[in-house]
Design an enzyme around this catalytic site. Sequence first.
Site, PDB file in Angstrom:
ATOM      1  N   SER A   1       0.835  -1.212   0.000  1.00 49.18           N
ATOM      2  CA  SER A   1       0.000   0.000   0.000  1.00 49.18           C
ATOM      3  C   SER A   1       0.865   1.255   0.000  1.00 49.18           C
ATOM      4  CB  SER A   1      -0.896   0.026   1.249  1.00 49.18           C
ATOM      5  OG  SER A   1      -1.875  -0.975   1.157  1.00 49.18           O
TER       6      SER A   1
ATOM      7  N   SER B   1     -13.318   1.649   3.155  1.00 55.13           N
ATOM      8  CA  SER B   1     -12.362   1.277   2.104  1.00 55.13           C
ATOM      9  C   SER B   1     -11.319   2.373   1.950  1.00 55.13           C
ATOM     10  CB  SER B   1     -13.081   1.068   0.768  1.00 55.13           C
ATOM     11  OG  SER B   1     -12.134   1.125  -0.295  1.00 55.13           O
TER      12      SER B   1
ATOM     13  N   GLN C   1      -9.099   2.417  -0.349  1.00 52.05           N
ATOM     14  CA  GLN C   1      -8.934   2.742  -1.764  1.00 52.05           C
ATOM     15  C   GLN C   1      -9.910   3.837  -2.169  1.00 52.05           C
ATOM     16  OE1 GLN C   1      -9.189  -0.909  -3.995  1.00 52.05           O
ATOM     17  NE2 GLN C   1      -7.257  -1.677  -3.191  1.00 52.05           N
TER      18      GLN C   1
ATOM     19  N   ASP D   1      -7.013  -7.794   4.498  1.00 54.59           N
ATOM     20  CA  ASP D   1      -6.275  -8.632   3.540  1.00 54.59           C
ATOM     21  C   ASP D   1      -5.767  -9.935   4.162  1.00 54.59           C
ATOM     22  OD1 ASP D   1      -6.633  -6.875   1.459  1.00 54.59           O
ATOM     23  OD2 ASP D   1      -4.722  -5.852   1.747  1.00 54.59           O
TER      24      ASP D   1
ATOM     25  N   ARG E   1     -13.559 -13.812  -1.787  1.00 58.31           N
ATOM     26  CA  ARG E   1     -12.688 -14.524  -0.844  1.00 58.31           C
ATOM     27  C   ARG E   1     -13.452 -15.319   0.198  1.00 58.31           C
ATOM     28  NH1 ARG E   1      -7.588 -10.491  -0.075  1.00 58.31           N
ATOM     29  NH2 ARG E   1      -6.479 -11.208  -1.931  1.00 58.31           N
TER      30      ARG E   1
ATOM     31  N   ARG F   1      -3.132 -13.969  -2.515  1.00 59.22           N
ATOM     32  CA  ARG F   1      -3.134 -14.283  -1.072  1.00 59.22           C
ATOM     33  C   ARG F   1      -3.673 -15.688  -0.804  1.00 59.22           C
ATOM     34  NH1 ARG F   1      -1.219  -9.619   0.848  1.00 59.22           N
ATOM     35  NH2 ARG F   1      -2.098  -7.671   0.078  1.00 59.22           N
TER      36      ARG F   1
HETATM   37  C1  S3P Z   1      -5.613  -1.189   0.010  1.00 57.74           C
HETATM   38  C2  S3P Z   1      -6.808  -1.199   0.662  1.00 57.74           C
HETATM   39  C3  S3P Z   1      -7.601  -2.412   0.884  1.00 57.74           C
HETATM   40  C4  S3P Z   1      -6.816  -3.673   0.608  1.00 57.74           C
HETATM   41  C5  S3P Z   1      -5.937  -3.582  -0.597  1.00 57.74           C
HETATM   42  C6  S3P Z   1      -4.980  -2.415  -0.504  1.00 57.74           C
HETATM   43  C7  S3P Z   1      -4.911   0.089  -0.159  1.00 57.74           C
HETATM   44  O1  S3P Z   1      -8.739  -2.344   0.037  1.00 57.74           O
HETATM   45  O2  S3P Z   1      -7.693  -4.767   0.502  1.00 57.74           O
HETATM   46  O3  S3P Z   1      -5.172  -4.772  -0.743  1.00 57.74           O
HETATM   47  O4  S3P Z   1      -3.708   0.097  -0.455  1.00 57.74           O
HETATM   48  O5  S3P Z   1      -5.562   1.129   0.015  1.00 57.74           O
HETATM   49  P1  S3P Z   1     -10.061  -1.564   0.528  1.00 57.74           P
HETATM   50  O6  S3P Z   1      -9.595  -0.395   1.275  1.00 57.74           O
HETATM   51  O7  S3P Z   1     -10.794  -1.200  -0.688  1.00 57.74           O
HETATM   52  O8  S3P Z   1     -10.760  -2.538   1.423  1.00 57.74           O
END
Ligand code: S3P
Length: 435
Positions: A23, A169, A171, A319, A350, A391
């Site tokens: 990340s 989330s 992201q 994760d 998953r 994973r």
């Molecule tokens: C991540 C956020 C997570 C995670 C992904 C990496 C990131 O997703 O599952 O592997 O780097 O912001 P979400 O925040 O959408 O759950």
Amino acid sequence: MSDLSLSRARPLSGEIRLPGDKSLSHRAALFAAMAEGESVIDRFLVSGVTRAMLGALTAFQVPWRLEGERLTVTGKGLRGFAPPAAPVNCGNSATTLRLLAGALAAAGTPCVLDGSAGLRRRPMDRITKPLMAMRAPVTATRDCAPLTLAARAADTPLCAIDYAQPVASAQVKSCLILAALAADGVTTLREPGPSRDHTERMLAAMGAGIRVGQDGAVTVAPLTRPLAPLEVTLPGDISSAAFLLVAAAIIPGSAIVVRDVGVNPTRTGIVDMLAKMGAEVSVENPRTIAGEPVGDIRLASAGLKAIKVSGDTVVRMIDEFPAFAIAACFAKGTTEVRDASELRYKETDRITVLCRELRKLGVVLDEHEDGFAIQGGTLSGGVCDASGDHRLAMALALSGLAAPAKVTVQNAEILAESFPDFVVQVARLIEGLVI
Ligand code: S3P
């Protein structure tokens, strides 16, 4: 490598240091591109998904070079992304696509963001809806990639919003924070749980006006001066460390140390849950590097007992459920995971895919809409498939280290998306090497 077979191993021991956090690697590369000047990022994770981010930077004509694990990026500012000649391929990486969508909305650069067949199946309405509310010119086909962004003139800022995300989330949050840097006022973002806060920490360190309130709401002010370039050494990836911690937890007599790992509290749910199951685990030498908490994680095996995981802890280890499920397979009793329906929107569904593949190894379990319940002591061994999920590949493989019979994972090469060194690091711990 295609099939990966692991058999019962002697206790794991020794010390390792893992590659940089995925990340943080994504963010450092992209934010460096949005800054003005040369950034140097050490211990950058070189893997399938981060190469997707670097490939995208090339498509936007942002100069970068990689020497070993040292990434140098020459940032040209918030609007410094050139229009690409063709759709930008984000591969399997949802982080690349979602963060780029926010950055490109801020840049005002016309582009098409696309990816693999797997990435095209993942939901994008979670970013397109709020981006449209900010008046970003974005469209998507059936709420999925490809995403098309039209050009936006510099004198037409995006519209600041007050937005409550329906799902926790990072992201989504990061996408909107990046877009908010080019808005006409202060944007406020709220989410139902504490997702990872790397974007907030890194952008604040680069000079952005980001605050996190007592209630967890994030406020983002529009950028008034360029982001400062980065000079950082990234910590190791706790999500990769999780596989080795679980491996040590399930093999009696094991004792390992993973050095220089990121221990940001939004990511340490797995450490807390392994401790709750009975593993002897501690974080030593806590320190802060580039605004991120870092430490050495020491773990010694002990008989694991079943637990229940639900609520906010799920977000703090989102994760880690493939690895955690393997710990559950070797715990006494039935371990239950609830409130985790978000797992259905990852690289694979998953919940369904993990349950299906574990059943192939003899595991007795129940699948729930929002999780699963695993009966410990039922995994016998056999052949299963990574099913296109890095994973799952690693989690299923490590079950073989403690199973009565060999475990073979087919199509395991996908693990290189996030942890190309997985087999080497497991082998080091079997040999008991010390760094
Ligand atoms: C991540 C956020 C997570 C995670 C992904 C990496 C990131 O997703 O599952 O592997 O780097 O912001 P979400 O925040 O959408 O759950």
